[in-house]
Design a protein around this motif. Sequence first.
Motif, short mmCIF file in Angstrom:
data_model
loop_
_atom_site.label_atom_id
_atom_site.label_comp_id
_atom_site.label_asym_id
_atom_site.label_seq_id
_atom_site.Cartn_x
_atom_site.Cartn_y
_atom_site.Cartn_z
N LEU A 69 0.81 -1.21 0.00
CA LEU A 69 0.00 0.00 0.00
C LEU A 69 0.85 1.27 0.00
O LEU A 69 0.33 2.36 0.12
CB LEU A 69 -0.91 0.03 1.24
N GLY A 70 2.18 1.11 -0.13
CA GLY A 70 3.07 2.27 -0.08
C GLY A 70 3.10 3.04 -1.38
O GLY A 70 2.41 2.69 -2.35
N ASP A 71 3.92 4.07 -1.41
CA ASP A 71 4.06 4.90 -2.61
C ASP A 71 4.70 4.11 -3.76
O ASP A 71 4.45 4.39 -4.91
CB ASP A 71 4.92 6.14 -2.30
N HIS A 72 5.53 3.15 -3.42
CA HIS A 72 6.22 2.34 -4.43
C HIS A 72 5.59 0.96 -4.51
O HIS A 72 6.24 -0.05 -4.27
CB HIS A 72 7.71 2.22 -4.11
N ARG A 73 4.34 0.92 -4.85
CA ARG A 73 3.57 -0.34 -4.84
C ARG A 73 4.19 -1.41 -5.71
O ARG A 73 4.10 -2.58 -5.40
CB ARG A 73 2.13 -0.09 -5.30
#
Length: 154
Positions: free
Chosen positions: A62-66
């Motif tokens: 779910l992070g910015d770097h999916r």
Amino acid sequence: MESGSSSSSSKVLMENIVDQPHVLAVDDNVIDRKLVEKLLQNSSCRVTTAENGPRALEFLGLGDHRHNALEGNVSKVNLIITDYCMPGMTGYDLLKKIKESSVMKEVPVVIMSSENVPTRINKCLEEGAQMFMIKPLKQSDIKRLRCHLMNSRS
């Protein structure tokens, strides 16, 4: 020709891994994180740790770097336990992000804090936290949590 004993023992090992709930433990304090990890392992849980909210979101995909996240982590995590007070992203912020996710919202989230602040506790429970626990956690807390987890898995 070799007998199939190694394959049957690896099958048993795989079954044990499947039976062990996988918990993501998030805490910026290394001592608290190690304590929670040890208590969970003593209760037959597999544990992955993260030192902050963004790392936890990254692990969950779910992070910015999916695109960097490991595929399939979602199904492997049965519970997330997070500290409330962390720099950058609080446990409450992490809880909100998880509950906003269509894929992760069913995963139980437990918030822990060394401060017993009723308004904070209520805010977390209203946002969807499964439980709020006061630190330092004890083995009895983890046993209670594990019972709760087993009930929600069945």
